[in-house]
Design an enzyme around this catalytic site. Structure first.
Site, mmCIF file in Angstrom:
data_model
loop_
_atom_site.group_PDB
_atom_site.id
_atom_site.type_symbol
_atom_site.label_atom_id
_atom_site.label_comp_id
_atom_site.label_asym_id
_atom_site.label_seq_id
_atom_site.Cartn_x
_atom_site.Cartn_y
_atom_site.Cartn_z
ATOM 1 N N LYS A 177 0.848 -1.200 0.000
ATOM 2 C CA LYS A 177 0.000 0.000 0.000
ATOM 3 C C LYS A 177 0.877 1.242 0.000
ATOM 4 O O LYS A 177 2.020 1.193 0.442
ATOM 5 C CB LYS A 177 -0.892 0.036 1.255
ATOM 6 C CG LYS A 177 -1.800 -1.165 1.445
ATOM 7 C CD LYS A 177 -2.652 -1.007 2.693
ATOM 8 C CE LYS A 177 -3.529 -2.223 2.923
ATOM 9 N NZ LYS A 177 -4.371 -2.103 4.125
ATOM 10 N N GLY A 227 -8.262 5.072 0.808
ATOM 11 C CA GLY A 227 -9.334 4.778 -0.136
ATOM 12 C C GLY A 227 -8.997 3.675 -1.122
ATOM 13 O O GLY A 227 -9.690 3.499 -2.111
ATOM 14 N N LYS A 252 -18.934 2.688 -0.102
ATOM 15 C CA LYS A 252 -19.916 1.842 0.569
ATOM 16 C C LYS A 252 -21.266 1.978 -0.124
ATOM 17 O O LYS A 252 -21.655 3.085 -0.499
ATOM 18 C CB LYS A 252 -20.037 2.256 2.037
ATOM 19 C CG LYS A 252 -18.755 2.028 2.824
ATOM 20 C CD LYS A 252 -18.795 2.717 4.169
ATOM 21 C CE LYS A 252 -17.451 2.598 4.862
ATOM 22 N NZ LYS A 252 -17.332 3.534 5.990
ATOM 23 N N GLU A 280 -8.014 2.585 10.512
ATOM 24 C CA GLU A 280 -7.885 4.029 10.667
ATOM 25 C C GLU A 280 -9.089 4.555 11.429
ATOM 26 O O GLU A 280 -10.041 3.820 11.689
ATOM 27 C CB GLU A 280 -7.777 4.710 9.305
ATOM 28 C CG GLU A 280 -8.942 4.479 8.380
ATOM 29 C CD GLU A 280 -8.737 5.151 7.012
ATOM 30 O OE1 GLU A 280 -9.513 6.053 6.687
ATOM 31 O OE2 GLU A 280 -7.787 4.767 6.292
ATOM 32 N N ASN A 289 -12.002 7.656 11.495
ATOM 33 C CA ASN A 289 -12.636 8.769 10.799
ATOM 34 C C ASN A 289 -13.119 9.782 11.829
ATOM 35 O O ASN A 289 -13.865 9.436 12.737
ATOM 36 C CB ASN A 289 -13.812 8.284 9.966
ATOM 37 C CG ASN A 289 -13.362 7.333 8.885
ATOM 38 O OD1 ASN A 289 -12.298 7.508 8.285
ATOM 39 N ND2 ASN A 289 -14.133 6.298 8.638
ATOM 40 N N ARG A 302 -15.240 12.320 11.916
ATOM 41 C CA ARG A 302 -16.401 13.087 11.449
ATOM 42 C C ARG A 302 -17.666 12.260 11.650
ATOM 43 O O ARG A 302 -17.593 11.072 11.937
ATOM 44 C CB ARG A 302 -16.250 13.364 9.951
ATOM 45 C CG ARG A 302 -16.089 12.053 9.178
ATOM 46 C CD ARG A 302 -16.158 12.150 7.682
ATOM 47 N NE ARG A 302 -16.243 10.835 7.086
ATOM 48 C CZ ARG A 302 -15.210 10.077 6.735
ATOM 49 N NH1 ARG A 302 -13.976 10.520 6.907
ATOM 50 N NH2 ARG A 302 -15.387 8.880 6.220
ATOM 51 N N VAL A 310 -21.772 8.964 6.800
ATOM 52 C CA VAL A 310 -22.999 8.746 6.027
ATOM 53 C C VAL A 310 -23.892 7.714 6.722
ATOM 54 O O VAL A 310 -25.101 7.886 6.831
ATOM 55 C CB VAL A 310 -22.654 8.267 4.595
ATOM 56 C CG1 VAL A 310 -23.912 7.937 3.817
ATOM 57 C CG2 VAL A 310 -21.828 9.308 3.853
HETATM 58 C C1 MV4 Z 1 -6.374 -4.749 3.230
HETATM 59 C C2 MV4 Z 1 -7.099 -5.843 2.725
HETATM 60 C C3 MV4 Z 1 -6.602 -7.114 3.000
HETATM 61 N N1 MV4 Z 1 -5.464 -7.251 3.729
HETATM 62 N N2 MV4 Z 1 -5.248 -4.951 3.937
HETATM 63 C C4 MV4 Z 1 -8.727 -1.215 1.116
HETATM 64 C C5 MV4 Z 1 -8.850 0.242 1.543
HETATM 65 C C6 MV4 Z 1 -7.986 0.415 2.735
HETATM 66 N N3 MV4 Z 1 -8.639 1.228 3.714
HETATM 67 C C7 MV4 Z 1 -7.737 -0.977 3.235
HETATM 68 N N4 MV4 Z 1 -8.158 -1.900 2.204
HETATM 69 C C8 MV4 Z 1 -7.876 -3.217 2.331
HETATM 70 N N5 MV4 Z 1 -6.777 -3.500 3.048
HETATM 71 C C9 MV4 Z 1 -4.816 -6.186 4.164
HETATM 72 N N6 MV4 Z 1 -3.690 -6.346 4.862
HETATM 73 C C10 MV4 Z 1 -8.269 -5.587 2.003
HETATM 74 C C11 MV4 Z 1 -8.656 -4.261 1.786
HETATM 75 C C12 MV4 Z 1 -9.861 -4.039 1.041
HETATM 76 C C13 MV4 Z 1 -10.941 -3.350 1.599
HETATM 77 C C14 MV4 Z 1 -10.916 -2.869 2.910
HETATM 78 C C15 MV4 Z 1 -11.997 -2.196 3.451
HETATM 79 C C16 MV4 Z 1 -13.122 -1.996 2.672
HETATM 80 C C17 MV4 Z 1 -13.183 -2.456 1.366
HETATM 81 C C18 MV4 Z 1 -12.097 -3.124 0.821
HETATM 82 C C19 MV4 Z 1 -12.169 -3.616 -0.499
HETATM 83 C C20 MV4 Z 1 -11.108 -4.278 -1.031
HETATM 84 C C21 MV4 Z 1 -9.944 -4.496 -0.270
#
Ligand code: MV4
Length: 452
Positions: A157, A163, A236, A287, A289, A291, A294
């Site tokens: 990442k 996002g 979402k 993380e 948020n 605020r 929605v």
């Molecule tokens: C991940 C994950 C799987 N493993 N991290 C996507 C946005 C960011 N906030 C974190 N995300 C993800 N991190 C690890 N180590 C899968 C996602 C992810 C996801 C997370 C939250 C909401 C929707 C998502 C859609 C695809 C992947």
């Protein structure tokens, strides 16, 4: 108590804030852009003032214009809603220095949580769970050495990201170097920061979040979790509370971690702590948020607490007056976000005039919307036009009521996500509650293929 609240937002959330102000007998003053002159919150607010042209950068993001409007209208507080200036530390600082109450967390809270890697570090230093990984890794050779500590699959990442942009799942060592460089390139372009981090990849995780509110004395309310795993492109589309896969002991685990995070960060006002959940027993902090969100209504309807009113009251120094800490709840709630988008055209925005509108109602249905028949959805902003929130004594009843509401609703003149929701609410995976992040994306593709 605050007397004059400036609403620095638009759409359904502006109306939601206005309603809270009215119940609290607080004067509402809305700052609106030229495109929003005919909108419902502008018609319904006690007072109004134009803050600039239609483009967000000229109005809802225009700090000098908003600060001038606050002074002209002699406001003592500002509610930022979500998006726009809601998490802008610079704006919050100016409000504090001008003696205007920002209805939200402290500038310190905002700065800490805005720096995602700093937030993760603080959480980890207090012994709370984050996904195993390494931050700010400078080169791929070091990264590969670190990767050995938790193995594959892993995820790369952008350190400055969010996002979900610029993420890569790496299944084995062979793929690593190429993916690393691709990510680095994207991060440099998108965030002007090539710094990356690597994490153990959690397969088929759920996105679980916990709503909190803390008053100025530090007394907190920790709400039951929301399940926000039904997303598309990190947007979402459906949220529910409680999560269909979380029992009361797991709920307590999430709530205790959330309470600790509030305490160790000296958090104030409303906030939402996001977790990735492995679907079995491990919550990992993602993380926070800072605020109102929605999806706050699903929490309101199962707890009976008006979160926006409590937010305004705690910001003005009132203390929370509930005899509990972990908020008790009753029944089940689901929210569908209705967007002015065309699911047949890759969810492209579909602004325009609403020629016909029939809103659903009856037992267990709440609709939060700023649209009305004859209203024109402007092309400049977020495409959210309505939220249908269903409530039932069980998940089955909440689903049945949502299915009924989705049959009742009529919006003509623009394309919306209503049909997409109707299809999701017929799908056995959704009905079973065994979905995960990424599932809705797959479902969307199935839909498209079915049409060809
Ligand atoms: C991940 C994950 C799987 N493993 N991290 C996507 C946005 C960011 N906030 C974190 N995300 C993800 N991190 C690890 N180590 C899968 C996602 C992810 C996801 C997370 C939250 C909401 C929707 C998502 C859609 C695809 C992947």
């Amino acid at each position: 108590m605050i007397k004059r609240v400036f609403i620095a937002n638009r759409g359904e959330i502006a109306l939601r804030i206005l309603r809270a102000c009215r119940e609290l007998r607080v004067t509402s003053i809305i700052g609106y852009s030229e495109a929003d002159i005919d909108s419902l919150p502008v018609k319904l607010s006690d007072e109004k003032i134009c803050i600039g042209p239609s483009k967000p950068i000229d109005s809802y993001l225009n700090i000098p214009s908003i600060v001038s409007a606050l002074e002209v209208k002699d406001c003592d507080a500002v509610h930022p809603g979500y998006g726009f200036l809601s998490e802008n530390p610079f704006f919050v600082e100016i409000c504090y220095k001008s003696g205007i109450t920002f209805i939200g967390p402290s500038p310190e809270n905002l700065k800490l949580m805005g720096d995602k890697s700093m937030a993760r570090r603080v959480v980890q230093e207090h012994g709370l769970p984050i996904i195993p990984g390494y931050d700010n890794v400078s080169d791929h050779k070091k990264a590969l050495k670190y990767a050995g500590k938790f193995g594959f699959p892993l995820i790369i990442k952008a350190s400055a990201g969010g996002g979900g942009r610029g993420m890569r799942i790496v299944r084995d060592e062979k793929e690593f170097e190429n993916f690393w460089h691709a990510c680095q390139h994207e991060a440099k372009i998108a965030f002007d920061n090539p710094s990356l981090y690597i994490e153990k990849y959690i397969e088929r995780p759920r996105h679980i979040e916990v709503q909190v509110i803390v008053d100025k004395k530090g007394k907190a309310l920790i709400f039951p979790e929301r399940d926000c795993s039904l997303q598309r492109r990190h947007q979402k589309l459906i949220e529910e509370s409680p999560s269909p896969i979380i029992d009361s002991s797991l709920r307590r685990k999430f709530q205790k971690i959330s309470a600790r995070i509030c305490k160790v960060t000296n958090y104030r006002n409303v906030g939402t702590i996001e977790y990735l959940f492995d679907g079995i027993s491990h919550p990992y902090f993602l993380e926070m948020n800072t605020r109102i969100q929605v999806e706050h209504p699903v929490t309101e309807v199962i707890t009976g607490i008006d979160i926006v009113k409590e937010q305004i009251e705690t910001a003005s120094g009132e203390t929370l007056k509930y005899p509990f800490y972990f908020v008790p709840f009753c029944g089940h709630s689901i929210e569908c976000r209705i967007n002015a988008e065309d699911p047949q055209k890759n969810f492209m925005p579909s602004p325009g005039k609403i020629k016909k509108l029939i809103l659903p109602g009856g037992p267990g249905i709440r609709v939060d919307t700023h649209i009305y028949e004859g209203y024109t959805v402007p092309p400049y902003y977020d495409s959210l036009i309505a939220k249908i929130i269903s409530f039932g004594s069980t998940r089955e009843e909440a689903i049945a009521r949502m299915q009924r509401a989705l049959k009742e609703i009529v919006i003509e003149g623009i394309s919306t996500t209503i049909d997409f929701h109707r299809n999701v609410f017929e799908h056995p995976i959704f009905l079973s509650g065994r979905y995960y992040v990424g599932w809705l994306e797959k479902f969307g593709e199935e839909e498209e293929n079915g049409k060809r």
